[in-house]
Design an enzyme around this catalytic site. Sequence first.
Site, PDB file in Angstrom:
ATOM      1  N   SER A   2       1.135  -1.273   0.068  1.00  0.00           N
ATOM      2  CA  SER A   2       0.042  -0.041  -0.659  1.00  0.00           C
ATOM      3  C   SER A   2       1.106   1.049  -0.167  1.00  0.00           C
ATOM      4  O   SER A   2       1.635   1.321  -0.758  1.00  0.00           O
ATOM      5  CB  SER A   2      -1.181   0.016   1.285  1.00  0.00           C
ATOM      6  OG  SER A   2      -1.680   1.300   1.106  1.00  0.00           O
ATOM      7  N   ASP A  22      -8.560  -3.199  -6.963  1.00  0.00           N
ATOM      8  CA  ASP A  22      -7.855  -2.763  -5.641  1.00  0.00           C
ATOM      9  C   ASP A  22      -8.985  -2.202  -5.028  1.00  0.00           C
ATOM     10  O   ASP A  22      -9.260  -1.034  -5.272  1.00  0.00           O
ATOM     11  CB  ASP A  22      -6.921  -1.629  -5.921  1.00  0.00           C
ATOM     12  CG  ASP A  22      -6.231  -1.793  -4.809  1.00  0.00           C
ATOM     13  OD1 ASP A  22      -6.260  -1.311  -3.573  1.00  0.00           O
ATOM     14  OD2 ASP A  22      -4.754  -2.014  -4.950  1.00  0.00           O
ATOM     15  N   HIS A  41      -7.141  -6.351  -1.385  1.00  0.00           N
ATOM     16  CA  HIS A  41      -5.778  -4.706  -1.167  1.00  0.00           C
ATOM     17  C   HIS A  41      -4.500  -5.712  -0.388  1.00  0.00           C
ATOM     18  O   HIS A  41      -5.323  -6.411   0.579  1.00  0.00           O
ATOM     19  CB  HIS A  41      -6.675  -3.646  -0.741  1.00  0.00           C
ATOM     20  CG  HIS A  41      -5.482  -2.635  -0.649  1.00  0.00           C
ATOM     21  ND1 HIS A  41      -4.733  -1.788  -1.667  1.00  0.00           N
ATOM     22  CD2 HIS A  41      -4.441  -1.426   0.769  1.00  0.00           C
ATOM     23  CE1 HIS A  41      -3.712  -1.015  -1.387  1.00  0.00           C
ATOM     24  NE2 HIS A  41      -4.211  -0.420  -0.152  1.00  0.00           N
TER      25      HIS A  41
END
Length: 435
Positions: free
Chosen positions: A213, A308, A375
């Site tokens: 991330s 995502d 994610h």
Amino acid sequence: MAMGDVHQLQLWWRRRWGTERRATVAWVFAALFIVLFLAAGSRLGDTALGGTGTLARSSSDPALVDLTLVRDAEEKGAVCLDGSPPGYHLQRGFGSGVDSWLVHLEGGGWCSSLESCSLRKSTPVGSSHHMERQVPFVGILSNIPSQNPDFHNWNKVKVRYCDGASYSGEGESETQDGTKLFFRGQRIWKAIMGELLQKGLANAKQALLTGCSAGGLATFIHCDEFRELLPKEITVKCFADAGFFLNEKDISGKSYIQSFYSNVVRLQDVGKKFPDCISRMEPSQCFFAEEIIKNVKTPLFILNPAYDSWQIQNIFVPASSDPQQSWQRCKLNIHNCDSNQIKSLQGFRYALLNALSEFKKNNNGGMFINSCFVHCQTIYNFTWHSSNSPRVNNKTLAEAVGDWYFGRAKVQEIDCAYPCNPTCHHLNLMQPYRM
């Protein structure tokens, strides 16, 4: 963090997401939710990802690794948003991996205003006072061969995230509500790398920088710096998980994410990291991976889901773009999307593939783009490497990354469009602990 606590956090976060008037504040809670949800999932085995893990201890339970705080952090000016020392978790390698190093950069969103950065100060993504003193090492950090075949016996480091700008801010201190905020991400990076070099990284025979991330974005940003720390003759590569955030307009036609990044870059003076880029374009554009990777010389591997879940909720359909909440059920569970919404999501997937078209020509680069609604996929055993892991061309993520890193095969895997891949376990935020 107990399962019930995560459930309450999810419910509270969704209510907050629907009513929050100030988008930057909502992003803080979204970022914190990701960090706490992923951490809780790691502690509960694979249950959080729809696997069969249980709370009973077994020989496959993850190792718990202690937090180390940076020495003399205040003297170095390398401090978290609240002025506390940053930290990392180090697990020593063994056997054939004793001279190999894997450094993972934790993620957790960004803060773009004094208000949102101040809110982070009382969370693990803004202060080491709130960080867990031990964390489980799972997924790409696991020391169990069956869960992490290529990297299990390496020295492994989890770098904690507490600056709010992907370890890259170099701004001046600011005061909010009578207390100081410190924007020192770049100094944190240098201080932690300095300590790791002293603890054996300088003698590495091979190394991999990775992150998830906002930590995945940081991997792109710091990749060549990491390479420069180590001897030229050794193998050094970088691997970003869910860090390729798209500079796309939201469903209302507004450039929401670029506006947000513009505030992050301005507040924390991130532009200092990209002097050449900001001479050619608006500084916020330089904070997107699509621009960053154009200048990265070190071999890169890019892992991103085509759908995502974080990007769909925060970039493609932010709350401000959907006042009637017609996308609410869809963006929490892709199975709830109607045909028109799916068509829009296919356009978002196409934008990702188009943004990666030049990178695909890079002979040293690797790629794994699956069609899962998720994610961050490296930090769970279930998605990283297991009998039920998502696959593209019959490869798990761990197999694909290992093949690329060790030169066993060229890896540029691009999945077919949703819903074609039956191995995906799609995130369902409408029901806790369901995929």
